[in-house]
Write a protein that holds these residues in place. Structure first.
Motif, PDB file in Angstrom:
ATOM      1  N   GLY A   8       0.790  -1.220   0.000  1.00 45.63           N
ATOM      2  CA  GLY A   8       0.000   0.000   0.000  1.00 45.63           C
ATOM      3  C   GLY A   8       0.820   1.267   0.000  1.00 45.63           C
ATOM      4  O   GLY A   8       0.258   2.368  -0.012  1.00 45.63           O
ATOM      5  N   ARG A  13       3.037   1.704  -5.184  1.00 47.50           N
ATOM      6  CA  ARG A  13       1.961   2.082  -6.120  1.00 47.50           C
ATOM      7  C   ARG A  13       2.554   2.772  -7.343  1.00 47.50           C
ATOM      8  O   ARG A  13       2.122   2.525  -8.479  1.00 47.50           O
ATOM      9  CB  ARG A  13       0.987   3.024  -5.395  1.00 47.50           C
ATOM     10  CG  ARG A  13      -0.063   3.656  -6.307  1.00 47.50           C
ATOM     11  CD  ARG A  13      -1.273   2.771  -6.529  1.00 47.50           C
ATOM     12  NE  ARG A  13      -2.154   3.313  -7.537  1.00 47.50           N
ATOM     13  CZ  ARG A  13      -2.970   4.371  -7.356  1.00 47.50           C
ATOM     14  NH1 ARG A  13      -3.014   4.992  -6.182  1.00 47.50           N
ATOM     15  NH2 ARG A  13      -3.768   4.778  -8.335  1.00 47.50           N
ATOM     16  N   SER A  16       4.071  -0.001  -9.541  1.00 47.89           N
ATOM     17  CA  SER A  16       3.090  -0.897 -10.161  1.00 47.89           C
ATOM     18  C   SER A  16       2.291  -0.185 -11.249  1.00 47.89           C
ATOM     19  O   SER A  16       1.999  -0.774 -12.308  1.00 47.89           O
ATOM     20  CB  SER A  16       2.155  -1.474  -9.099  1.00 47.89           C
ATOM     21  OG  SER A  16       1.400  -0.459  -8.471  1.00 47.89           O
ATOM     22  N   GLU A  17       1.927   1.078 -11.016  1.00 42.43           N
ATOM     23  CA  GLU A  17       1.198   1.830 -12.036  1.00 42.43           C
ATOM     24  C   GLU A  17       2.100   2.116 -13.236  1.00 42.43           C
ATOM     25  O   GLU A  17       1.642   2.075 -14.394  1.00 42.43           O
ATOM     26  CB  GLU A  17       0.678   3.152 -11.458  1.00 42.43           C
ATOM     27  CG  GLU A  17      -0.416   2.993 -10.421  1.00 42.43           C
ATOM     28  CD  GLU A  17      -1.721   2.463 -11.018  1.00 42.43           C
ATOM     29  OE1 GLU A  17      -1.805   2.224 -12.238  1.00 42.43           O
ATOM     30  OE2 GLU A  17      -2.689   2.287 -10.245  1.00 42.43           O
ATOM     31  N   LEU A  76       1.609  10.950  -6.805  1.00 41.89           N
ATOM     32  CA  LEU A  76       2.222   9.824  -6.089  1.00 41.89           C
ATOM     33  C   LEU A  76       3.590  10.230  -5.540  1.00 41.89           C
ATOM     34  O   LEU A  76       3.952   9.879  -4.414  1.00 41.89           O
ATOM     35  CB  LEU A  76       2.352   8.614  -7.010  1.00 41.89           C
ATOM     36  CG  LEU A  76       1.066   7.862  -7.328  1.00 41.89           C
ATOM     37  CD1 LEU A  76       1.308   6.809  -8.394  1.00 41.89           C
ATOM     38  CD2 LEU A  76       0.503   7.210  -6.062  1.00 41.89           C
TER      39      LEU A  76
END
Length: 273
Positions: A8, A13, A16-17, A76
């Motif tokens: 998380g 993130r 992975s994105e 992010l």
């Protein structure tokens, strides 16, 4: 065994994105690397959350992919930057450069270098920052202590330290903190991978700033970190690296031999009563 990554976390993130959108666009890691101005290995490390993204990485990825499915790499990145501990511009150094270094060279005109600070010394330093909460102080102290673990590794880098003589006399946290700190210097220098030399206070060459030089293995270019009161500079730019190397060598000519330096530290330690 490498520590598991929090699925998380914003850094995971981000990776992975980045991988998802790259594969959706049918782009190779090399193709994305050319757009980011880095190597395929660095792209792979970003996707695996093994490398902290820079602001320019985030901006370039937003330009490349747009905000598909509401994903914003800049946002992010901002979430990563907001996490506790080291500032984002320093994490690349602490997480990627220092652990990989073959030799670390440090010059410190004002304070004991972070890798050699005791917890009490670091706590007093961080507590003096304006508008800092006790929780923030503790987070920064623990981040510093974690960073020091590289000196305990089996393959720890050789750490060559130059410290201005005035650092031994500059009171940080009181006499007890200073005695503990000097005891720690005298103890850590017994390790075969740590060398400490005290620099004559008449040396003016290095008063502009503290800095570190990381010599990396496998023929990779040297990396420097130059300190400032706002945001440090981390670069492999040849002109900058060469300038810092010249300054380092100029400072080193003013350094006492290690056995003399340790005797000086022992004498000053007795003065902190």
């Amino acid at each position: 065994m490498a520590p598991s990554l929090d699925p998380g976390s914003p850094r995971v993130r981000f990776g992975s994105e980045m991988r998802r959108l790259r594969e959706a666009a049918q782009l190779s890691q090399s193709a994305v690397a050319s757009r980011l101005g880095c190597t395929q290995t660095q792209v792979s490390r970003l996707e695996k959350a093994a490398r902290t993204p820079s602001k320019s990485d985030a901006e370039n990825l937003d330009r490349l992919f747009g905000e598909v499915d509401g994903v914003s790499f800049v946002r992010l990145y901002q979430r990563i930057a907001a996490q506790p501990g080291s500032p984002i511009w320093f994490r690349n150094w602490a997480e990627e450069i220092e652990p990989a270094a073959r030799i670390l060279r440090s010059w410190d005109p004002l304070l004991v270098p972070g890798l050699l600070q005791t917890e009490s010394y670091a706590h007093h330093l961080f507590s003096q920052a304006p508008q800092t909460t006790p929780n923030e102080v503790e987070e920064r102290v623990q981040a510093r202590i974690r960073r020091q673990r590289i000196l305990d590794q089996d393959n720890s880098p050789l750490f060559v330290v130059l410290i201005d003589a005035g650092v031994l006399h500059r009171e940080v946290g009181g006499a007890e903190v200073m005695r503990e700190q000097l005891d720690h210097l005298l103890d850590v220098v017994q390790r075969p991978t740590v060398s400490i030399q005290i620099v004559d206070p008449k040396c003016l060459t290095g008063l502009l700033s503290a800095f570190m030089i990381a010599e990396l293995p496998d023929g990779r270019p040297d990396v420097i970190y130059v300190d400032s009161s706002t945001e440090g500079q981390i670069t492999t730019d040849l002109d900058s690296v060469t300038a810092i190397w010249k300054r380092y060598e100029a400072i080193r000519t003013w350094a006492y031999p290690e056995h003399v330096s340790l005797k000086m530290a022992e004498e000053v330690r007795r003065e902190w009563t």
